[in-house]
Design an enzyme around this catalytic site. Structure first.
Site, PDB file in Angstrom:
ATOM      1  N   ALA A  65       0.837  -1.213   0.000  1.00  0.00           N
ATOM      2  CA  ALA A  65       0.000   0.000   0.000  1.00  0.00           C
ATOM      3  C   ALA A  65       0.868   1.257   0.000  1.00  0.00           C
ATOM      4  O   ALA A  65       1.918   1.288   0.657  1.00  0.00           O
ATOM      5  CB  ALA A  65      -0.910  -0.026   1.230  1.00  0.00           C
ATOM      6  N   PRO A  66       0.457   2.292  -0.767  1.00  0.00           N
ATOM      7  CA  PRO A  66      -0.755   2.438  -1.592  1.00  0.00           C
ATOM      8  C   PRO A  66      -0.601   1.965  -3.037  1.00  0.00           C
ATOM      9  O   PRO A  66      -1.450   2.286  -3.857  1.00  0.00           O
ATOM     10  CB  PRO A  66      -1.014   3.937  -1.531  1.00  0.00           C
ATOM     11  CG  PRO A  66       0.341   4.539  -1.430  1.00  0.00           C
ATOM     12  CD  PRO A  66       1.182   3.573  -0.647  1.00  0.00           C
ATOM     13  N   GLY A  67       0.478   1.288  -3.377  1.00  0.00           N
ATOM     14  CA  GLY A  67       0.591   0.678  -4.700  1.00  0.00           C
ATOM     15  C   GLY A  67       1.507   1.378  -5.673  1.00  0.00           C
ATOM     16  O   GLY A  67       1.477   1.058  -6.862  1.00  0.00           O
ATOM     17  N   ASP A  98      -0.052 -11.059   7.689  1.00  0.00           N
ATOM     18  CA  ASP A  98       1.099 -10.612   8.464  1.00  0.00           C
ATOM     19  C   ASP A  98       2.363 -11.074   7.731  1.00  0.00           C
ATOM     20  O   ASP A  98       2.547 -12.268   7.488  1.00  0.00           O
ATOM     21  CB  ASP A  98       1.040 -11.200   9.873  1.00  0.00           C
ATOM     22  CG  ASP A  98       2.120 -10.636  10.780  1.00  0.00           C
ATOM     23  OD1 ASP A  98       2.962  -9.843  10.297  1.00  0.00           O
ATOM     24  OD2 ASP A  98       2.136 -10.977  11.974  1.00  0.00           O
ATOM     25  N   CYS A 140      12.794   3.828   4.225  1.00  0.00           N
ATOM     26  CA  CYS A 140      12.844   5.285   4.070  1.00  0.00           C
ATOM     27  C   CYS A 140      13.439   5.904   5.321  1.00  0.00           C
ATOM     28  O   CYS A 140      12.960   6.925   5.817  1.00  0.00           O
ATOM     29  CB  CYS A 140      11.460   5.852   3.778  1.00  0.00           C
ATOM     30  SG  CYS A 140      10.218   5.418   5.006  1.00  0.00           S
TER      31      CYS A 140
END
Length: 534
Positions: free
Chosen positions: A203-205, A252, A327
């Protein structure tokens, strides 16, 4: 002329005084007053003091104050930087262990300034040239991102919102940071239709759609994320961008190694992290993140990376390849995690294929890492004008684990031809022994061994005979019982009355005939009509 000379002399004395005068650190009493709030210092004075400390540290032997150590200057610099930029003091101290003082100041300044807006062209629907022409007509100023990207565009000014244009809504581009291009470029999926790719935190792709773009909508991509709420954005972006080879799921990531073991050819793990590299987008990191939380993120990342390696298949042309990225710029979330995995799984590091970026740390304070960690890449906002990022490319070699002991079956001594034609014997312990000459053989031991083997064979044969006799005796008794039962049944049977019609063969005989029949063609006799008695 005399006035000019006097002015020049005064300026010369000022410059000499500025360069030769020693900077005095605040006393402990003044520091306590600053911390208690009784003495307020404006930000301009704090910034001047930061600059003065940096000048002293650049030439410490000549400009330091007597009785002051380097740690005193570093401690004062950390407290001043934390007040000027609004960080927790422990975070600034952590940055000072990674960078030198002047580079730390550059990093903090770059983290406060916003990064340029970047979009990625969706080549499944258009070309970058066509997209740039369409946006230029709307008054958007565009430049190519860099030489290393063929799909990135950097937007410097726009009179309209970039996330609401008809081109965006039709799926011609995706808003994505320049640093997030790098993990997908390092993964480099092929469009041959055989790839099975797993994106563990999709997410978010953005990265998932870029992988599908490089694969040209072939193969299979599993887009996984822990929270179903976040996957709604992933599904929406896949539909908007025209991606058709993605399957979304919510598991998970720590359990995928056992759920899908050795299943994927390539895996991308953009692990959840502390976000110390994207402070410009989320300034709350300055106050909310502590060193304990950073270390806690490192533990989660180790579990996710081990699970990803277990789900990776090492069989194939190039073996299983995965990319680990964060990040964050912290060592606890990057080099510590990769170095830990190198000792727990049979993997190795590969070159990322990225021409830019700084190499990863091979040493940090008292720690020493594997030399191959220099193949990983680090990206900094003050150096590359990108978000802080870390990328590592890992190849899985086998399912072996260094802690597991190889179970070898026990075998007898085996003769192996050694060098120069000499025969060598491998014992059960794995030791090599040279073949002894005939004169040195202990014949008494050899005879004992042979007799023992013969005795064992004789005892085994005797046991087999006894077992066979017992089995034959049981068989005879069973046959006798069956014969007696058949005789009793024959006595109890009553004679049947003779019938006038011709008897037909029983059905059991037909079944037996069918069983004994073969595929060969047989000429069957004609059926005779039953004869009736008059």
């Amino acid at each position: 002329m005399e006035e000019e000379k006097t002015e020049a002399d005064q300026e010369l004395r000022r410059t000499i005084a500025e360069h030769t005068s020693t900077f005095h650190l605040p006393t402990p009493e003044e520091v306590e007053e600053e911390q208690n709030g009784t003495r307020l210092i404006p930000p301009s004075e704090l910034r001047e003091r930061v600059d003065d400390i940096l000048t002293v540290l650049s030439d410490f032997k000549q400009r330091r104050e007597d009785g002051r150590s380097r740690t005193d200057y570093i401690a004062q610099l950390a407290s001043d930087l934390s007040e000027v930029f609004g960080y927790l003091p422990e975070l600034v101290e952590y940055f000072l262990t990674m960078f030198n003082p002047s580079e730390t100041l550059e990093f903090l300044e770059a983290s406060d300034s916003p990064r340029p807006l970047v979009i990625r062209t969706n080549t499944l629907k258009c070309r970058r040239k066509d997209l740039a022409a369409a946006l230029l007509k709307r008054g958007v100023t565009i430049d190519p991102l860099a030489a290393w990207s063929k799909v990135g565009l950097k937007i410097t000014a726009s009179p309209i919102p970039i996330g609401a244009t008809p081109e965006y809504l039709s799926g011609m581009y995706m808003l994505q940071s320049a640093a997030s291009f790098c993990p997908v470029l390092a993964l480099n999926p092929s469009p041959d239709g055989r790839e099975k790719v797993l994106d563990m935190s999709a997410a978010p792709g953005g990265k998932t759609s870029y992988i599908a773009q490089l694969m040209r909508n072939t193969g299979t991509i599993i887009a996984n994320d822990l929270k179903p709420e976040r996957q709604k954005a992933t599904v929406a972006n896949m539909h908007r961008l025209g991606v058709r080879n993605v399957v979304t799921c919510c598991y998970d990531g720590r359990k995928l190694g056992t759920l899908w073991k050795n299943r994927f050819t390539k895996i991308l793990l953009d692990a959840p992290c502390s976000g110390l590299g994207v402070i410009s987008r989320d300034p709350s990191v300055k106050v909310q993140r502590t060193i304990k939380e950073v270390q806690r993120c490192g533990v989660l990342q180790k579990e996710l990376l081990l699970s990803a390696i277990d789900a990776l298949s090492y069989k194939g042309k190039d073996g299983g390849i995965m990319v680990y990225s964060t990040c964050s710029i912290s060592v606890a979330e990057n080099e510590d995690v990769v170095n830990y995995v190198l000792g727990k799984r049979d993997v190795r590091l590969l070159d990322t294929g990225l021409d830019f970026g700084k190499p990863g740390f091979t040493r940090y304070q008292q720690k020493r890492y594997h030399p191959s960690l220099s193949l990983t890449r680090r990206f900094y906002p003050h150096v590359h004008n990108m978000d802080g990022f870390y990328v590592a490319k890992i190849q899985k070699l086998s399912d072996k684990r260094p802690g597991d002991e190889d179970e070898q079956p026990k075998t007898d001594d085996v003769k192996v031809d050694g060098e120069e034609g000499e025969e060598q014997i491998i014992n059960e312990n794995g030791e090599m022994e040279e073949d002894e000459d005939e004169d040195e053989i202990n014949w008494a031991d050899e005879v004992k061994k042979v007799t023992k083997k013969n005795d064992k064979k004789a005892s085994n044969s005797a046991k087999k005979k006894e077992d066979s006799e017992s089995s034959t005796g049981l068989g005879k008794n069973i046959k006798k019982r069956q014969g007696n039962n058949n005789e009793q049944k024959g006595k109890n049977k009553k004679p049947r009355a003779k019938s006038n019609h011709v008897s037909m063969p029983p059905q059991m005989e037909k079944k037996k005939a069918k069983k004994n029949s073969t595929n060969a063609k047989v000429t069957k006799p004609r059926r005779r009509k039953p004869q009736t008695e008059f």
